[in-house]
Structure formats: C-alpha cells, structure tokens
Design a protein around this motif. Structure first.
Motif, PDB file in Angstrom:
ATOM      1  N   GLY A  89       0.832  -1.195   0.000  1.00 31.36           N
ATOM      2  CA  GLY A  89       0.000   0.000   0.000  1.00 31.36           C
ATOM      3  C   GLY A  89       0.866   1.244   0.000  1.00 31.36           C
ATOM      4  N   GLU A  90       0.544   2.183  -0.872  1.00 37.40           N
ATOM      5  CA  GLU A  90       1.227   3.470  -0.912  1.00 37.40           C
ATOM      6  C   GLU A  90       0.187   4.546  -0.663  1.00 37.40           C
ATOM      7  OE1 GLU A  90       3.392   3.894  -4.558  1.00 37.40           O
ATOM      8  OE2 GLU A  90       4.790   2.283  -4.041  1.00 37.40           O
ATOM      9  N   LEU A  91       0.330   5.254   0.445  1.00 39.06           N
ATOM     10  CA  LEU A  91      -0.630   6.275   0.839  1.00 39.06           C
ATOM     11  C   LEU A  91       0.029   7.641   0.774  1.00 39.06           C
ATOM     12  CD1 LEU A  91      -1.317   3.510   2.361  1.00 39.06           C
ATOM     13  CD2 LEU A  91      -2.762   4.927   3.780  1.00 39.06           C
ATOM     14  N   GLN A  92      -0.564   8.531   0.000  1.00 38.99           N
ATOM     15  CA  GLN A  92      -0.074   9.909  -0.136  1.00 38.99           C
ATOM     16  C   GLN A  92      -0.628  10.707   1.043  1.00 38.99           C
ATOM     17  OE1 GLN A  92       1.894  10.805  -2.793  1.00 38.99           O
ATOM     18  NE2 GLN A  92       1.741   8.725  -3.625  1.00 38.99           N
ATOM     19  N   LEU A  93       0.251  11.268   1.859  1.00 43.96           N
ATOM     20  CA  LEU A  93      -0.173  12.022   3.041  1.00 43.96           C
ATOM     21  C   LEU A  93       0.435  13.427   3.035  1.00 43.96           C
ATOM     22  CD1 LEU A  93       0.258   9.142   5.654  1.00 43.96           C
ATOM     23  CD2 LEU A  93      -1.879   9.941   4.620  1.00 43.96           C
ATOM     24  N   PRO A  94       0.084  14.269   2.041  1.00 43.74           N
ATOM     25  CA  PRO A  94       0.644  15.613   1.999  1.00 43.74           C
ATOM     26  C   PRO A  94       0.309  16.396   3.267  1.00 43.74           C
ATOM     27  CG  PRO A  94      -0.966  15.273   0.218  1.00 43.74           C
ATOM     28  CD  PRO A  94      -0.867  14.006   0.978  1.00 43.74           C
ATOM     29  N   GLY A  95       1.315  17.047   3.797  1.00 50.05           N
ATOM     30  CA  GLY A  95       1.117  17.836   5.012  1.00 50.05           C
ATOM     31  C   GLY A  95       1.556  17.112   6.272  1.00 50.05           C
ATOM     32  N   VAL A  96       1.649  15.784   6.221  1.00 53.40           N
ATOM     33  CA  VAL A  96       2.101  15.029   7.387  1.00 53.40           C
ATOM     34  C   VAL A  96       3.625  15.132   7.424  1.00 53.40           C
ATOM     35  CG1 VAL A  96       2.229  12.757   8.475  1.00 53.40           C
ATOM     36  CG2 VAL A  96       0.118  13.483   7.349  1.00 53.40           C
ATOM     37  N   LYS A  97       4.149  15.585   8.561  1.00 49.71           N
ATOM     38  CA  LYS A  97       5.580  15.833   8.655  1.00 49.71           C
ATOM     39  C   LYS A  97       6.357  14.702   9.319  1.00 49.71           C
ATOM     40  CE  LYS A  97       4.999  20.852   8.826  1.00 49.71           C
ATOM     41  NZ  LYS A  97       3.732  20.828   8.186  1.00 49.71           N
ATOM     42  N   SER A  98       5.668  13.866  10.101  1.00 43.93           N
ATOM     43  CA  SER A  98       6.383  12.843  10.865  1.00 43.93           C
ATOM     44  C   SER A  98       5.485  11.630  11.103  1.00 43.93           C
ATOM     45  CB  SER A  98       6.806  13.436  12.212  1.00 43.93           C
ATOM     46  OG  SER A  98       7.274  12.427  13.072  1.00 43.93           O
ATOM     47  N   ALA A  99       6.111  10.480  11.311  1.00 38.79           N
ATOM     48  CA  ALA A  99       5.359   9.256  11.614  1.00 38.79           C
ATOM     49  C   ALA A  99       4.610   9.372  12.937  1.00 38.79           C
ATOM     50  CB  ALA A  99       6.307   8.064  11.664  1.00 38.79           C
ATOM     51  N   THR A 100       5.040  10.266  13.805  1.00 34.82           N
ATOM     52  CA  THR A 100       4.355  10.426  15.096  1.00 34.82           C
ATOM     53  C   THR A 100       2.936  10.948  14.924  1.00 34.82           C
ATOM     54  OG1 THR A 100       5.246  12.655  15.386  1.00 34.82           O
ATOM     55  CG2 THR A 100       6.510  10.823  16.339  1.00 34.82           C
ATOM     56  N   GLU A 101       2.618  11.512  13.761  1.00 33.96           N
ATOM     57  CA  GLU A 101       1.276  12.035  13.498  1.00 33.96           C
ATOM     58  C   GLU A 101       0.321  10.960  12.980  1.00 33.96           C
ATOM     59  OE1 GLU A 101       1.399  15.581  11.022  1.00 33.96           O
ATOM     60  OE2 GLU A 101       3.472  15.911  11.639  1.00 33.96           O
ATOM     61  N   ILE A 126      -7.269  -2.118   6.609  1.00 36.98           N
ATOM     62  CA  ILE A 126      -6.307  -1.071   6.957  1.00 36.98           C
ATOM     63  C   ILE A 126      -7.087   0.089   7.569  1.00 36.98           C
ATOM     64  CG2 ILE A 126      -4.641   0.615   6.100  1.00 36.98           C
ATOM     65  CD1 ILE A 126      -4.091  -1.240   3.745  1.00 36.98           C
ATOM     66  N   LEU A 127      -6.654   0.520   8.753  1.00 41.24           N
ATOM     67  CA  LEU A 127      -7.218   1.695   9.411  1.00 41.24           C
ATOM     68  C   LEU A 127      -6.095   2.698   9.620  1.00 41.24           C
ATOM     69  CD1 LEU A 127      -9.308  -0.071  12.163  1.00 41.24           C
ATOM     70  CD2 LEU A 127     -10.248   1.382  10.390  1.00 41.24           C
ATOM     71  N   LEU A 128      -6.305   3.926   9.183  1.00 44.17           N
ATOM     72  CA  LEU A 128      -5.296   4.959   9.348  1.00 44.17           C
ATOM     73  C   LEU A 128      -5.960   6.256   9.757  1.00 44.17           C
ATOM     74  CD1 LEU A 128      -2.204   5.930   7.591  1.00 44.17           C
ATOM     75  CD2 LEU A 128      -4.098   7.494   7.195  1.00 44.17           C
ATOM     76  N   HIS A 129      -5.333   6.954  10.703  1.00 47.79           N
ATOM     77  CA  HIS A 129      -5.744   8.304  11.083  1.00 47.79           C
ATOM     78  C   HIS A 129      -4.487   9.151  11.166  1.00 47.79           C
ATOM     79  CE1 HIS A 129      -9.122   5.961  12.869  1.00 47.79           C
ATOM     80  NE2 HIS A 129      -9.795   6.891  12.238  1.00 47.79           N
ATOM     81  N   ALA A 130      -4.530  10.324  10.598  1.00 54.68           N
ATOM     82  CA  ALA A 130      -3.464  11.304  10.747  1.00 54.68           C
ATOM     83  C   ALA A 130      -4.132  12.573  11.249  1.00 54.68           C
ATOM     84  CB  ALA A 130      -2.725  11.528   9.438  1.00 54.68           C
ATOM     85  N   GLN A 131      -4.076  12.767  12.547  1.00 54.83           N
ATOM     86  CA  GLN A 131      -4.809  13.838  13.218  1.00 54.83           C
ATOM     87  C   GLN A 131      -4.460  15.220  12.669  1.00 54.83           C
ATOM     88  OE1 GLN A 131      -7.146  13.532  15.604  1.00 54.83           O
ATOM     89  NE2 GLN A 131      -7.402  15.711  15.923  1.00 54.83           N
ATOM     90  N   SER A 132      -3.177  15.475  12.425  1.00 55.02           N
ATOM     91  CA  SER A 132      -2.749  16.828  12.054  1.00 55.02           C
ATOM     92  C   SER A 132      -3.367  17.310  10.745  1.00 55.02           C
ATOM     93  CB  SER A 132      -1.225  16.883  11.961  1.00 55.02           C
ATOM     94  OG  SER A 132      -0.775  15.976  10.963  1.00 55.02           O
ATOM     95  N   CYS A 133      -3.526  16.416   9.795  1.00 56.81           N
ATOM     96  CA  CYS A 133      -4.071  16.808   8.483  1.00 56.81           C
ATOM     97  C   CYS A 133      -5.464  16.250   8.223  1.00 56.81           C
ATOM     98  CB  CYS A 133      -3.123  16.353   7.377  1.00 56.81           C
ATOM     99  SG  CYS A 133      -1.535  17.187   7.448  1.00 56.81           S
TER     100      CYS A 133
END
Length: 195
Positions: free
Chosen positions: A130-142, A152-159
C-alpha cells in the motif's frame, strides 16, 4: 452440515475465553455479543443472517479450530525515513497520546489518495503493498495505523486524514511493516498475504 443433513455456511467468530467466561451467565451481555457478531458479519459480507440461534451445550465448536494470533502488546510499527532514506526513528501507534486518537466529526476527515499493489501481479499474491499519499504530514508520530486481518485503518490527526478499507485477501498481520518517507510524505505498507 445442518441438523437436517444439508450443507450449511459457517462463519468463525473468535472471542477471548476470559471475556466469554465473564459474560457466560449474563443473558443480556451474551445476547449483545451475539448480536454484535451477527451485525459485524452482515456488514462485512453484505449478507442477511437468521436470528434463529441455538446455543450449543457442552460443545464449543464443530470441525477444527484454526490457529489464531491475538496481539497482546504493540510493537514498533512505523519506520520513519529521512530524505536520504536513512532510518530516523521508530514509533508505535500505542505511543500516541489518547487525545490524538479521538475522532472529531466524520465530516472533518478526508480520505488520502492511495493505491494497493499485489505482488506478484498475477495469481494469488505473496504481498500487498500500500502506498498512501499524506501531503502535510511531517512525521510518523502524526500517524495512527492499524493493520487488521483484512483491513487497513489509518488516522493522521494533524491533516485530518482517515482511511478505513477492507482488502480482498487475509493478511499475516504480525509481519506487516510500514515506512513513512518524510520528504515525499508517502506511507508505504508491506503486508504479507496468507497462503
């Protein structure tokens, strides 16, 4: 086979024996668990199941019980790569503060662009990538990432990214790995497929 000797479809629902012992004598909780399992199966497989149930006495299952693996402890999950593709740090989804895990209203979240590639391309795959484009995410900690048996479940809170997809194959969850490239802002997930 059904009691009438006709072929019947069976779905396995695996439940912790400790939890089952807790609710075994409480009809309300037991019925809630059964309803939850039935609705989960109906939602996942887009089917309608009968609510006419018979609880087996002194028999926990028919046939063979497949081996199950329950994750008891989170392991480091997302490897973060710098622009020169060297390992920067390793973070676990469990290390995220609980405030970051809380979802706000559904309408505020957006689904990231992604693609899932099977390897090899023809036949039954050995891996899904899987290749997920996450523009705006700066770090894996997000990123909070969970790989299920076929999900697959993914959340990126910052963006405000949220992804919840089912896959057409069962995965070997404990062997799945992921890398986040900070310069390209792409999360790559390599997921071994069960044979």
């Amino acid at each position: 086979m059904s009691s009438a000797g006709k072929p019947a479809v069976a779905y396995d629902v695996i439940i912790s024996s400790e939890f089952l012992e807790k609710i075994d004598n409480n009809v309300l909780f037991y019925n809630f668990l059964v309803t939850l399992a039935l609705e989960g199966l109906e939602d996942k497989y887009k089917i309608k199941l009968s609510r006419e149930l018979v609880r087996l006495k002194n028999t926990k299952f028919y046939g063979e019980v497949p081996n199950q693996c329950a994750r008891t402890k989170s392991k480091p999950f997302i490897r973060e790569l710098g622009s020169d593709k060297t390992l920067i740090s390793t973070k676990s989804a469990a290390s995220q503060p609980s405030e970051d895990r809380k979802l706000k209203r559904e309408t505020e979240w957006k689904e990231p662009e992604f693609k899932i590639i099977q390897e090899p391309v023809t036949g039954h795959p050995a891996f899904l990538i899987g290749e997920l484009q996450l523009p705006g995410v700066k770090s894996a900690t997000e990123i909070v990432l969970d790989i299920g048996e076929d999900r697959i479940l993914l959340h990126a809170q910052s963006c405000k990214y949220k992804l919840d997809i089912f896959l057409p194959y069962n995965l070997v969850q404990e062997e799945a790995v992921s890398q986040f490239n900070r310069s390209s802002q792409v999360l790559t997930i390599t997921m071994p497929v069960q044979p």
